[in-house]
Design an enzyme around this catalytic site. Structure first.
Site, PDB file in Angstrom:
ATOM      1  N   MET A  71       0.807  -1.211   0.000  1.00 39.04           N
ATOM      2  CA  MET A  71       0.000   0.000   0.000  1.00 39.04           C
ATOM      3  C   MET A  71       0.844   1.267   0.000  1.00 39.04           C
ATOM      4  SD  MET A  71      -3.306  -0.679   0.053  1.00 39.04           S
ATOM      5  CE  MET A  71      -4.212  -2.238   0.060  1.00 39.04           C
ATOM      6  N   ASP A 114       1.124   3.883  -7.121  1.00 32.95           N
ATOM      7  CA  ASP A 114       0.030   3.114  -6.540  1.00 32.95           C
ATOM      8  C   ASP A 114      -0.022   1.729  -7.191  1.00 32.95           C
ATOM      9  OD1 ASP A 114      -2.465   2.075  -5.740  1.00 32.95           O
ATOM     10  OD2 ASP A 114      -3.383   4.068  -5.687  1.00 32.95           O
ATOM     11  N   GLY A 138       2.354   5.663  -2.758  1.00 30.04           N
ATOM     12  CA  GLY A 138       1.550   4.503  -3.073  1.00 30.04           C
ATOM     13  C   GLY A 138       0.063   4.787  -2.959  1.00 30.04           C
ATOM     14  N   HIS A 139      -0.672   3.853  -2.340  1.00 30.84           N
ATOM     15  CA  HIS A 139      -2.126   3.924  -2.307  1.00 30.84           C
ATOM     16  C   HIS A 139      -2.650   4.789  -1.162  1.00 30.84           C
ATOM     17  CE1 HIS A 139      -6.003   2.506  -3.642  1.00 30.84           C
ATOM     18  NE2 HIS A 139      -6.296   1.910  -2.498  1.00 30.84           N
ATOM     19  N   TRP A 140      -1.799   5.076  -0.185  1.00 31.04           N
ATOM     20  CA  TRP A 140      -2.221   5.816   1.002  1.00 31.04           C
ATOM     21  C   TRP A 140      -1.595   7.207   1.020  1.00 31.04           C
ATOM     22  CZ3 TRP A 140      -1.126   1.300   4.940  1.00 31.04           C
ATOM     23  CH2 TRP A 140      -2.172   0.368   4.871  1.00 31.04           C
TER      24      TRP A 140
END
Length: 273
Positions: free
Chosen positions: A163, A224, A251-253
């Site tokens: 993540m 991401d 990334g995703h966060w």
């Protein structure tokens, strides 16, 4: 500033939420990972944003301390409207990460009169993928699903690592927190697992996205591995009053890895539009 944890009784069921601050309401919606909660997914953001806004970070139905739901029962856009009704909020800015981003977009389509600003982080978009493989779960989604089946500390380490871009954010403390939170309600885990492979219930079509009238800020990590930033660009192409922020080494966060920038950009966006 003190963050308070409360529960609201809605038609959907009890919704647990963290809250702080006063001013224009800003709702923060977490993603779908095992062990996700409003407070856990926005820990570096709530107090900073509460300097300007009334911040509300709920555990959505099926997660955290909120009511459990099956896949077929899940309707987070309706649950959000019921929560706002219970809290006496007519209109709010809504910021959602991943699944929370999908809920934000669906809410903006279905209840345009209740949303003042649309903010997404790592949200997906409908349509074919052009720059990444199609037809199978992404690397991040595959690891997320494995962590639902076995929320062990080791699998949570894998989850937090995929993540994020910087391994420094994938700490043992965070992995342990997510593992313990996931194991705290095994019914949540079972319901999510039972819903795997049943498609999406929360994603508006491209035609529906084009009807969103609220100003939109679309934040995406360039790195991401769950939802490629290609999807953020697709959202940008169809949502009329939108602008995108693509963050490198992210990334995703985005709200965790680049918390200071996220807090500043969101504050400026909501106060300036």
């Amino acid at each position: 500033m003190t963050i308070e944890e409360r529960a609201a009784a809605t038609k959907t069921g009890d919704i647990h939420y963290a809250t702080a601050g006063t001013g224009h309401p800003l709702v923060l919606l977490h993603g779908s990972g095992p062990g996700a909660t409003g407070l856990g997914n926005f820990r570096p953001n709530i107090e900073a944003l509460a300097e300007k806004f009334r911040v509300i970070a709920p555990d959505m139905p099926g997660w955290g301390k909120s009511v459990t739901q099956t896949f077929d029962q899940r309707d987070h856009a309706t649950a959000l409207m019921e929560l706002l009704d219970e809290l006496g909020i007519g209109k709010a800015a809504v910021a959602g990460n991943s699944m929370g981003g999908a809920t934000t977009l669906k809410f903006a389509v279905e209840h345009p009169e209740r949303i003042s600003h649309v903010i997404t982080m790592g949200a997906s978009a409908p349509g074919p993928h052009l720059l990444v493989p199609q037809g199978a779960p992404s690397e991040g989604i595959g690891i997320l699903q494995a962590a639902y089946r076995d929320p062990s500390l080791e699998n949570m380490r894998r989850l937090t690592r995929v993540m994020t871009f910087d391994p420094a954010f994938a700490t043992d403390e965070l992995s342990r927190e997510r593992s313990e939170a996931a194991k705290a309600n095994t019914e949540h885990l079972k319901n999510f697992i039972d819903g795997m492979g049943k498609g999406r219930r929360d994603q508006p079509s491209l035609a529906e996205l084009a009807t969103i009238s609220a100003p939109a800020l679309l934040i995406h990590g360039r790195d991401d591995r769950v939802n490629s930033y290609e999807q953020g660009l697709r959202l940008l192409s169809v949502i009329p009053e939108s602008r995108a922020l693509i963050i490198s080494k992210c990334g995703h966060w985005a709200q965790l890895e680049h918390a200071a920038e996220f807090n500043r950009v969101v504050t400026d966006f909501v106060t300036g539009n």
